[in-house]
Design a protein around this motif. Structure first.
Motif, mmCIF file in Angstrom:
data_model
loop_
_atom_site.group_PDB
_atom_site.id
_atom_site.type_symbol
_atom_site.label_atom_id
_atom_site.label_comp_id
_atom_site.label_asym_id
_atom_site.label_seq_id
_atom_site.Cartn_x
_atom_site.Cartn_y
_atom_site.Cartn_z
ATOM 1 N N ARG A 127 54.476 4.903 43.597
ATOM 2 C CA ARG A 127 53.538 4.608 44.675
ATOM 3 C C ARG A 127 53.156 3.128 44.619
ATOM 4 O O ARG A 127 52.553 2.667 43.647
ATOM 5 N N ASP A 128 53.504 2.406 45.689
ATOM 6 C CA ASP A 128 53.255 0.968 45.734
ATOM 7 C C ASP A 128 51.771 0.629 45.633
ATOM 8 O O ASP A 128 51.406 -0.453 45.176
ATOM 9 N N GLY A 129 50.919 1.553 46.077
ATOM 10 C CA GLY A 129 49.488 1.292 46.052
ATOM 11 C C GLY A 129 48.861 1.459 44.681
ATOM 12 O O GLY A 129 47.665 1.189 44.511
ATOM 13 N N LEU A 130 49.643 1.892 43.693
ATOM 14 C CA LEU A 130 49.140 2.093 42.339
ATOM 15 C C LEU A 130 49.967 1.294 41.341
ATOM 16 O O LEU A 130 51.136 1.003 41.585
ATOM 17 N N SER A 131 49.363 0.955 40.226
ATOM 18 C CA SER A 131 50.052 0.171 39.200
ATOM 19 C C SER A 131 50.904 1.054 38.296
ATOM 20 O O SER A 131 50.798 2.281 38.324
#
Length: 224
Positions: A127-131
């Motif tokens: 998920r790009d929104g999470l590291s």
């Protein structure tokens, strides 16, 4: 955002945006002087060194803001890049893999964790929104649980710390419910055996404890 990586020693640039240009070398062969051009606005004269971000005078607010966005993306992506690089090297050059790791500035445990998370989450499930750290928190869980927790963390914009807290609270409840059924097992290992077993667990993309439990279960079934 596009990224461009430039090695001035070789004069080769890959990726990047239109209008960007390769940085000329200032000391060929000197690793500490190697420039890395990474979407940081070459058109306005931004240069990066190992321990310096050189910003020209008179930069506009939008250009400065754009640089910050790119730096954040690079920071968030570097763990994934290292993980994918390690997985490739272990598969492609198994006999020379550890030699290269010894040349890096990161300790083996950190690199091993990057590779483990990269194996647990192929690009299609990241998920790009999470590291990467968010993904690492749930990497030991079954896939369905991984996706559920990551979806919630992304939707509610949880920090890594918040996700860890929620997981611990849930795990604590589960531990209390099964406390009477659990047995703690302690094993002492010499360093060589631990490294051997850890490598075997990493190869199949499992935490060491899960791998040990799996091997023991299979051995128990085999003698029945």
């Amino acid at each position: 955002m596009d990224l461009a990586l430039t090695d001035p020693r070789a004069g080769i640039r890959s990726g990047g945006t239109r209008g960007s240009h390769a940085t000329r070398p200032t000391a060929a062969g000197n690793r500490d002087r190697m420039f890395v051009t990474a979407g940081l606005g070459n058109d306005v004269g931004i240069q990066t060194r190992r321990a310096e971000l050189r910003i020209p005078a008179g930069l506009t607010f939008e250009s400065w803001r754009h640089i910050g966005c790119n730096l954040t993306m690079i920071s968030n992506s570097s763990g994934w890049w290292l993980g994918d690089w390690l997985v490739y090297g272990e598969n492609r050059f198994p006999e020379r893999y550890r030699v290269v790791l010894d040349e890096t500035t990161l300790d083996y445990k950190t690199l091993r964790n990057y590779a483990w998370v990269a194996r647990r989450f192929p690009p299609s499930r990241r998920r790009d929104g999470l590291s990467l750290q968010h993904h690492a928190e749930v990497a030991a869980l079954p896939k369905a649980d991984q996706d559920r927790w990551l979806k919630q963390a992304e939707r509610e914009k949880w920090s890594t710390r918040r996700l860890r807290k929620e997981l611990r609270q849930t795990q604590g409840t589960a531990d209390e419910a099964s406390e009477e059924k659990s047995i703690k097992f302690v094993m002492s290992l010499d360093a060589g055996r631990k490294d051997l077993w850890t490598h075997a667990a990493d190869t199949v993309g499992m935490p060491l404890q899960d791998w040990m439990a799996k091997v023991l279960d299979e051995a128990a079934v085999a003698v029945e």
